[in-house]
Every structure is written in structure tokens, then in C-alpha cells.
Design a protein around this motif. Structure first.
Motif, PDB file in Angstrom:
ATOM      1  N   PRO A  19      52.496  53.907  27.062  1.00 49.20           N
ATOM      2  CA  PRO A  19      52.234  52.889  26.036  1.00 49.20           C
ATOM      3  C   PRO A  19      51.196  51.877  26.515  1.00 49.20           C
ATOM      4  CG  PRO A  19      54.577  53.314  26.197  1.00 49.20           C
ATOM      5  CD  PRO A  19      53.942  54.067  27.324  1.00 49.20           C
ATOM      6  N   GLY A  20      50.096  51.796  25.806  1.00 47.98           N
ATOM      7  CA  GLY A  20      49.059  50.828  26.128  1.00 47.98           C
ATOM      8  C   GLY A  20      48.075  51.251  27.185  1.00 47.98           C
ATOM      9  N   SER A  21      48.092  52.533  27.641  1.00 46.92           N
ATOM     10  CA  SER A  21      47.148  52.914  28.683  1.00 46.92           C
ATOM     11  C   SER A  21      46.893  54.411  28.710  1.00 46.92           C
ATOM     12  CB  SER A  21      47.633  52.446  30.061  1.00 46.92           C
ATOM     13  OG  SER A  21      48.771  53.186  30.457  1.00 46.92           O
TER      14      SER A  21
ATOM     15  N   PRO B 229      35.388  62.277  43.312  1.00 49.71           N
ATOM     16  CA  PRO B 229      36.575  63.124  43.460  1.00 49.71           C
ATOM     17  C   PRO B 229      37.722  62.373  44.122  1.00 49.71           C
ATOM     18  CG  PRO B 229      34.608  64.342  44.068  1.00 49.71           C
ATOM     19  CD  PRO B 229      34.176  62.921  43.858  1.00 49.71           C
ATOM     20  N   GLY B 230      38.901  62.460  43.519  1.00 48.11           N
ATOM     21  CA  GLY B 230      40.090  61.814  44.041  1.00 48.11           C
ATOM     22  C   GLY B 230      40.339  60.421  43.503  1.00 48.11           C
ATOM     23  N   GLU B 231      39.380  59.861  42.799  1.00 48.16           N
ATOM     24  CA  GLU B 231      39.567  58.511  42.256  1.00 48.16           C
ATOM     25  C   GLU B 231      40.219  58.572  40.879  1.00 48.16           C
ATOM     26  OE1 GLU B 231      35.954  56.037  44.438  1.00 48.16           O
ATOM     27  OE2 GLU B 231      35.659  56.749  42.380  1.00 48.16           O
ATOM     28  N   ARG B 232      40.786  57.442  40.489  1.00 48.51           N
ATOM     29  CA  ARG B 232      41.416  57.374  39.180  1.00 48.51           C
ATOM     30  C   ARG B 232      41.074  56.040  38.531  1.00 48.51           C
ATOM     31  NH1 ARG B 232      45.698  56.267  42.749  1.00 48.51           N
ATOM     32  NH2 ARG B 232      46.648  54.205  42.398  1.00 48.51           N
ATOM     33  N   VAL B 233      41.230  56.001  37.233  1.00 47.16           N
ATOM     34  CA  VAL B 233      41.039  54.765  36.481  1.00 47.16           C
ATOM     35  C   VAL B 233      42.097  54.703  35.400  1.00 47.16           C
ATOM     36  CG1 VAL B 233      39.391  55.807  34.847  1.00 47.16           C
ATOM     37  CG2 VAL B 233      39.373  53.334  35.215  1.00 47.16           C
ATOM     38  N   THR B 234      42.640  53.519  35.190  1.00 40.50           N
ATOM     39  CA  THR B 234      43.575  53.289  34.096  1.00 40.50           C
ATOM     40  C   THR B 234      42.888  52.429  33.050  1.00 40.50           C
ATOM     41  OG1 THR B 234      45.511  53.489  35.508  1.00 40.50           O
ATOM     42  CG2 THR B 234      45.798  52.300  33.436  1.00 40.50           C
ATOM     43  N   ILE B 235      42.832  52.960  31.846  1.00 40.81           N
ATOM     44  CA  ILE B 235      42.143  52.300  30.733  1.00 40.81           C
ATOM     45  C   ILE B 235      43.201  51.721  29.807  1.00 40.81           C
ATOM     46  CG2 ILE B 235      40.514  52.609  28.827  1.00 40.81           C
ATOM     47  CD1 ILE B 235      39.555  55.176  30.348  1.00 40.81           C
TER      48      ILE B 235
ATOM     49  N   TRP C 209      47.084  51.562  19.551  1.00 39.36           N
ATOM     50  CA  TRP C 209      47.387  53.002  19.486  1.00 39.36           C
ATOM     51  C   TRP C 209      48.895  53.128  19.588  1.00 39.36           C
ATOM     52  CZ3 TRP C 209      46.592  56.993  23.940  1.00 39.36           C
ATOM     53  CH2 TRP C 209      46.682  58.288  23.439  1.00 39.36           C
ATOM     54  N   GLU C 210      49.515  53.482  18.484  1.00 41.22           N
ATOM     55  CA  GLU C 210      50.972  53.389  18.411  1.00 41.22           C
ATOM     56  C   GLU C 210      51.676  54.610  18.981  1.00 41.22           C
ATOM     57  OE1 GLU C 210      52.307  50.634  17.603  1.00 41.22           O
ATOM     58  OE2 GLU C 210      50.402  49.711  17.020  1.00 41.22           O
TER      59      GLU C 210
END
Length: 802
Positions: free
Chosen positions: A736-738, A772-778, A783-784
Motif C-alpha cells: 500500500p502506497g509504494s 545491478p543489485g540496487e533497489r528503489v522504493t517509489i 492507487w487504491e
């Protein structure tokens, strides 16, 4: 005491024997739209279907009620009429008006009955004035230079042609006796550390013999002064006043000023405004590089991080205080500290400037002249001076207002666009920009600087758009050149530059319902107003990307990436040359309808990738690779008030993720300066498969590309079309929310188009490049029902051409 009663209800709009309910403030188009008479001009080809509206006469009517006795005078006050109208009461003429940018007052003491405001067609008035004063050249064919009306209502290279009329600002009845405050001119200064408010006052009287007193209060301090005739001055000093600063430099304390006009012990009228104590200057001193153009606030020299502002709706009466605040909050959240109110629009409402005061957004205010030769004959000349005098005084209380500018591109146009030959000696506006307007500002508002135009080199001794002198507009790039050419010049101040991209997908779907979207579909072409706009988009795109034919979604994504890249190229280069270059003002922040344009926020208020890129480009601290005569450097731009220390990591990598070389350097950058680190030759990428990454970490790094206090810069030595990107592989998880993306390969320019998840959804970031290996949280708002498959479908990134 003066009493005011709004007249905002009970109006009707009449035309050719028909009547419709009218909303005041409002305009003809919005009333006809509400009545179902016309289609929405923002949808499909609706603009063409309503063109007739601007060529008709329209009348607003309502009853003017009887006014209770007890006051000596009653005035009918219009804050704004758009544009040429006659005002009658019971068929008797009260007066005529011909300027959208002014307010009007009529004595209606003892009168009542049927009030009518009859608007003539702006086209008819403009043609009549043209017939009287002669033809004048302009950048567009519509006759906007012949009357004092918002120029862009006649269409622009981003705006529709929707020439409206109406009572566009509030109207009221004011009742008063003895005297009223006719004009209050606040001069706000800081003198040897003491805040000073000097109120220069003019009154209108019904009785000359009455003795009048002024009383002013600011921050618990007060002062009184006797009126002499119809004018007076009262001064209040505030020894402990806190300074007002632009955002990022300090706070924005605001102090309420209350001025009361007394007759004996009886209050007659009250004026209230908020002010801020600060000093402002403009350094245009010559130096080894030419002629500077640097804003100075409270003695602090600034690199201005700006955006150009156009009217947020082609019908400005629809822009509420809440909408102003939302849009300006978006600007502040993107790191913007200066808003240029562009000269083809309007003097905005108090809500706009109040929000800028509170948010610490500096305001550069153009006088409303743009891209045309303006006659200096009557009836225009008198209107220009009256309009300038009113609006200079109206806006003076706002500490955010730091610069008056005479016009947009007219001095440049006279020199370069063939006007001089066509004019044959006729007036064209120079007398306004170098005569009337600086005289009005010097007389009424000596606390602020004035510049004659944008662009303007400071005098006719230099070309008006000479990048070495004063302000510069960079439009060879976009019109004819690739954005890499931004790096060829270091202007003293870049007041306009930009690159186009279409609006968000959901905005297109709303504006073009049922249309099969394509770059050249009928609706897309209609909502592209720039000359050869799609051709310039295509040429600019193919220099950098391989665009799959017939793939609209890919074209849409890549044009938005290219817009962000173009603006980034300019800002990174120019910021790295502070203090020679002292500011950039992106064209443009906002749109007035759904359109392919240079805006960072589209006509439905959705943020393009450019908006989020501005958050990086306009942050206090920026890393950017730049070429110098000595070779490749990493410029560390620190616009914050604190030193910047951290560990700089440089890595030369392949697109497959292999590291060919690395180095670490301790970075120490002073406050408000730019430092450069020479990149070792052995770390410079060679060939299409290599790139360079620079990271600065002020705290231990995690696997999250966006965590900690890190900043990143990347350099690919060849255009994207030549890079053999690996097929992007990544995992997507939602909550929820990401939306979280974990990269298994290089993922360049990852973009979550949140509006594809839900029309009202918004992502909290734009383009992201992951190793490579990195991540991101958006973060995602609106958006229900989170769904990983839907999120993956809304994610776009760079891929090799196939």
C-alpha cells in the motif's frame, strides 16, 4: 466606517435575446460551458468549435439594490473587467473601460436599478485601434498588441486561441463617509538592522475641512500622523524585526501592517497587508566575463533556481487560491526559489503573491508585454501608465517580489526579427521599457530593481540577447540545435530555455477521448501549437534514441526522457559555472490547458518526469560531470549554507555491471561554492559499453540507490541509441502506497507512470538509474488496489534498439 458588500450573485449573461446564468468572477466561455451551449474547448477539437465566441458582444446584467442611508457616498467597484466594456445603470452610462489589468470605481450614490456591463468583441476593438495607430509586427498573427488584455488568450505556441470577455475579478459596492483610503504605498526597508515601514497614503474626501489622522501598527508598535490635504505619511520602526529570506536561505517571517484612517476618534477606513523585512538588489557590474546579472537578497548573492510561470488556466478566473497554492507548493518542492511571471499573461491575484511570500519563492514580475511591437499612441499610452501605477502599488507589500521587468523579448525582436525595417520609425514600445515603466517604478517603488526586458544586455551597446551581458534566452537550442549545444556558452543569467514533451498519458486520454493516440493523430497535432513542434521533437529525439516506428507508448516515454535530459544538460552546465552564471529560469513550470509543451507540470496538473528531474537539478547540492579545457571533471555544486563533506566514489563500469576501475576521494566543498575534482584519465569511459558513476556518501551506503545522504552522477560517452543496453531485468513488489524495484541488470531511466495505474495516482519520483543489485522504493498516492502486474506494466526504462 467604510462598508463593502460583494455583488457576486444574481448575474445573467445576455446575447442576441438569450440569457444564461452567470458566475462572477468568471467569463463568457465558462458561463456558456456551464449552460451547455458550447463544448469543452480543452477536449478534442473543441477550441475550433467555440472560436465564434470571441467575435461577439456580450452583456452581464443584474439589479443594483437600493443602498441603506447612513453614508455620504456609494461606489461601484470592479477589480477586473476583461476587457473593453460600457457600464450602464438604467440605460445611463456610468463609464467605459478598456484595460483588463486595471480596477475601476464609479460613483453610484443614491442610484439603483438595472446594472449592465456590455463587452464589445476584443477583436473588433483591436482592429479599430490598429486602424487608428497603424500596423505593428508581432510573433503571432492575432492582434493582441492593440489592447491591454492578456496576450496569450489570443493563442501562443503552447496555448489555445480562446478570446473571452467577462467580469473576471470581484465586484462590490462600497459605502463610506468623510474620507476613504484611496491608495496606500508601503515602502518596506531595513535600515542599519531596523525594520522600517513607511506608508505613503492618499485619500479621497467628501469634506475638505475634516481633520484626518493616520494610525499604523506593526508588530506591537504604532505611530500616528496628521493628514495634509489628501496625502500623508506615517512611519513605523521595528527594531527586532526578523529578516525575510528566499527558501533555502532562512525563514519567511511576515508581519501584519494595519493602517487606520481616523476622523477625530472615529475610524473611517482600514488597510491591512502582510510585509516582510528584507533588502534586495541586482548586481549588473561589468567584469572580466561581460556584464553580470545577480540577484542579491539581504546581502547574499544568489544563483536563482527559477521557472517561468504562465497563467495556470487560459480562463484565469477559474484559478482559485487553493490551486495557486498547490501549484506553487509543487514549485517549492522541486527546489525552485524564483518564479518569473511572464509578460504574455497577467498581474496575478493576491493569492499568488501571498503564497510566494509564505513559501519563500522570489517573484520576477514582467509587465504585460510580449513578443510584439506595441504602439505608444493613445489610447494605449495612457492605459499603460495607469495600469503600471496601479499594479506597482498593489504588489509592493509582498516581500517575494524582487524584480520588475519591462517586457518579454520585444527589445530582442526589434533588433533581430525584422521589426525595425517594417516599422519605418513608428513607435514600438521602447518608450515604455526605457521611459515610462522605469520612471513609474523609480517614483513609486524605489526599493526594488527594474530591468528593461528579458532578454536585455543592459544597453544598446550590446546585442539584446548577448549571453555575456545581462539576461539571455536560449532558443537556438530546441529550434535548430541539439541540447548538447547548451554546453557551448556560459550566459550571465539564462531567463528562458527549455524542451518540449507531451503531457501525461491520463491527461491525453481525458483531452482526446476515443482517439487512437499517435504522435501525428488529429488531436495530438491540434494540441501541439509550436511551429513545426513535432518535427523539432522528432529531430531532437533521433539524435539520442532509436524510436520504434508506430509505438506510441515508447515515443511518449522517450520524448519525456529527452525533455528531462535536455533541461538537465543546461542546468548542470550553467550551475557548474557559478558565479559567472547566476541563474536559470526553465521555460516553463505549468500549462494553461492539455498540450504538448515545455511545461514540467501538464495542463491537468500532472507532473512530467521533468518535474522530478528539477528536484535533483535544483537541490542545494548537485553532482555533475563536465568537460573543461583540462579534461573531464566532476563538479560538486554546493548552494547550501553549510560545508559539504563526504567520500567521493568513482567507478568505471561496463553496461553488464563489470567494474574496470575505481577511486575514492574525500570531498570538502565550502558553502555556496562550486568545487571540481579532476577525473583520472584511466577512469574515463571508452566506447559505447562503458560508463562512469560518481557517488558521494555522507553516511554508510546500503543497497538502496536512494537511501542515506548520497548523490549520484553518471556519464555515458555516447548517445543512448549507440549503447548496447542489456535486456533490463528487475523484480517488482508492491505494498500500500509504494512500488519497489530491485535491479538485476543495469536499469537506466526507470520511470513509473503512476497515472497509468489510476488517473489520480501520483509517484513521488521520476527517472531513476539503478546498477545491478540496487533497489528503489517509489511512493505512490491515489492507487487504491496495489497490483504487481499492473505496476510492472506501468514501468518503463531504456532498452537497446531492436
Amino acid at each position: 466606517m467604510l462598508e463593502a458588500s460583494p455583488l457576486d450573485d444574481g448575474w445573467q449573461l445576455r446575447h442576441e435575446g438569450k440569457a444564461f446564468p452567470a458566475v462572477v468572477p468568471g467569463c463568457v466561455h465558462t458561463d456558456l460551458l456551464a449552460a451547455g451551449v458550447i463544448p469543452d474547448p480543452f477536449v478534442g477539437l473543441g477550441e475550433k468549435e467555440v472560436a465564434w465566441v470571441g467575435r461577439r458582444e456580450w452583456t452581464y446584467e443584474r439589479e443594483l439594490p437600493a443602498v441603506p442611508s447612513g453614508h455620504e457616498q456609494t461606489d461601484l467597484v470592479f477589480d477586473g473587467l476583461d476587457t473593453v466594456a460600457e457600464i450602464t445603470l438604467n440605460g445611463q452610462l456610468l463609464g467605459g473601460v478598456r484595460n483588463m489589468h486595471r480596477s475601476y470605481r464609479f460613483d453610484v450614490t443614491g442610484l439603483e436599478g438595472r446594472l449592465a456591463v456590455r463587452f464589445v468583441s476584443a477583436y473588433a476593438e483591436a482592429e479599430a485601434v490598429r486602424g487608428k495607430v497603424g500596423d505593428r509586427p508581432a510573433a503571432y498573427s492575432e492582434p493582441y498588441q492593440y489592447l491591454r488584455k492578456m496576450a496569450c488568450s489570443f493563442g501562443w505556441d503552447w496555448g489555445p486561441t480562446l478570446v473571452t470577455a467577462g467580469i473576471w475579478r470581484p465586484v462590490r459596492v462600497e459605502r463610506w463617509s468623510t474620507a476613504r483610503l484611496a491608495r496606500v504605498r508601503p515602502l518596506v526597508n531595513v535600515e542599519e538592522g531596523v525594520g522600517v515601514v513607511e506608508l505613503r497614503v492618499e485619500v479621497e474626501r467628501t469634506r475638505v475641512e475634516a481633520g484626518l489622522t493616520l494610525e499604523a501598527r506593526v508588530a506591537g508598535r504604532s505611530a500616528r500622523a496628521e493628514m495634509t490635504g489628501t496625502s500623508g505619511v506615517v512611519r513605523v520602526e521595528v527594531p527586532d524585526a526578523e529578516l525575510w529570506w528566499p527558501r533555502g536561505y532562512g525563514g519567511q517571517p511576515l508581519y501584519e501592517v494595519e493602517l487606520t484612517l481616523h476622523h477625530g476618534s472615529s475610524p473611517l477606513d482600514v488597510w491591512r497587508r502582510r510585509v516582510g523585512f528584507r533588502s534586495v538588489g541586482l548586481d549588473t557590474s561589468p567584469d572580466a566575463h561581460g556584464t553580470g546579472f545577480t540577484l542579491v537578497v539581504n546581502g547574499e548573492r544568489l544563483f536563482a533556481r527559477g521557472v517561468n510561470w504562465i497563467p495556470d488556466d487560459v480562463f484565469p478566473s477559474r484559478v482559485s487560491g487553493e490551486r495557486y497554492r498547490k501549484r506553487l507548493r509543487q514549485a517549492a518542492d522541486a527546489g525552485v526559489d524564483l518564479i518569473r511571471v511572464w509578460g504574455g499573461g497577467i498581474y496575478e491575484s493576491e493569492d499568488f503573491y501571498d503564497a510566494c511570500d509564505e513559501l519563500g519563492l522570489l517573484v520576477w514580475q514582467d509587465f504585460p508585454f510580449a513578443c510584439a511591437a506595441y504602439p505608444e499612441d493613445q489610447p494605449l499610452r495612457g492605459e499603460v501608465e495607469a495600469e503600471a501605477r496601479e499594479n506597482v502599488v498593489r504588489l509592493m507589500p509582498h516581500p517575494s517580489l524582487v524584480l520588475w521587468n519591462g517586457n518579454n523579448e520585444n527589445l530582442w525582436g526589434f533588433r533581430d526579427w525584422g521589426w525595425e525595417e517594417r516599422l519605418g520609425g513608428d513607435s514600438w514600445g521602447e518608450g515604455y521599457y526605457l521611459g515610462v515603466l522605469p520612471r513609474v517604478v523609480a517614483e513609486l517603488d524605489p526599493t526594488r530593481p527594474y530591468t528593461a526586458g528579458s532578454p536585455w544586455s543592459g544597453s544598446w551597446a550590446h546585442h539584446p540577447n548577448d549571453p555575456a551581458h545581462g539576461t539571455h534566452h536560449s532558443w537556438e537550442v530546441w529550434n535548430r540545435q541539439d541540447y548538447a549545444e547548451y554546453r557551448c556558452e556560459v550566459p550571465r543569467f539564462v531567463a528562458e530555455f527549455g524542451w518540449q514533451a507531451p503531457p501525461a498519458h491520463a491527461t491525453l486520454r481525458r483531452a482526446l477521448p476515443g482517439e487512437e493516440l499517435a504522435a501525428d493523430s488529429p488531436g495530438m497535432l491540434h494540441h501541439q501549437k509550436a511551429e513545426d513542434g513535432n518535427g523539432k521533437l522528432e529531430r531532437g529525439l533521433t539524435r539520442h534514441f532509436a524510436v520504434p516506428e508506430g509505438d506510441f507508448d515508447r515515443w511518449h516515454y522517450l520524448t519525456q526522457v529527452n525533455q528531462a535530459r535536455a533541461v538537465a544538460t543546461g542546468i548542470e552546465h550553467w550551475r557548474s559555472h557559478w558565479p559567472v552564471c547566476a541563474g536559470t529560469i526553465v521555460w516553463q513550470l505549468n500549462d494553461c490547458w492539455p498540450v504538448t509543451s515545455w511545461a514540467a507540470i501538464d495542463g491537468d496538473g500532472r507532473e512530467k518526469p521533468l518535474y522530478h528531474e528539477l528536484r535533483r537539478l535544483y537541490a542545494d547540492r548537485l553532482l555533475t560531470f563536465q568537460m573543461r579545457d583540462s579534461g573531464l571533471v566532476l563538479a560538486a555544486v554546493n548552494q547550501s549554507g553549510q560545508p559539504w563533506a563526504g567520500t567521493l566514489s568513482l567507478r568505471r563500469m561496463s553496461v553488464e555491471g563489470e567494474v574496470f576501475g575505481a577511486a575514492s576521494v574525500e570531498l570538502a566543498v565550502g558553502a555556496r561554492v562550486v568545487d571540481e575534482v579532476r577525473v583520472p584519465a584511466e577512469l574515463e569511459p571508452a566506447g559505447a559499453k562503458e560508463f562512469l558513476v560518481a557517488d558521494v556518501w555522507g553516511s554508510p551506503r546500503s543497497g538502496d540507490a536512494e537511501s542515506g545522504e548520497g548523490l549520484r552522477a553518471v556519464r555515458f560517452p555516447v548517445p543512448d541509441r549507440d549503447i548496447p543496453y542489456p535486456r533490463p531485468q528487475f523484480e517488482v513488489t508492491v505494498a500500500p502506497g509504494s512500488v519497489t524495484v530491485t535491479a538485476h541488470t543495469l536499469v537506466r531511466d526507470l520511470l513509473l507512470q503512476a497515472d497509468r495505474l489510476a488517473p489520480g495516482a501520483r509517484a513521488d519520483r521520476g527517472l531513476v538509474t539503478l546498477l545491478p543489485g540496487e533497489r528503489v522504493t517509489i511512493g505512490v498516492e491515489g492507487w487504491e488496489t496495489p497490483d504487481a502486474a499492473a505496476a510492472r506494466a506501468a514501468l518503463y526504462c531504456q532498452e537497446s534498439a531492436r
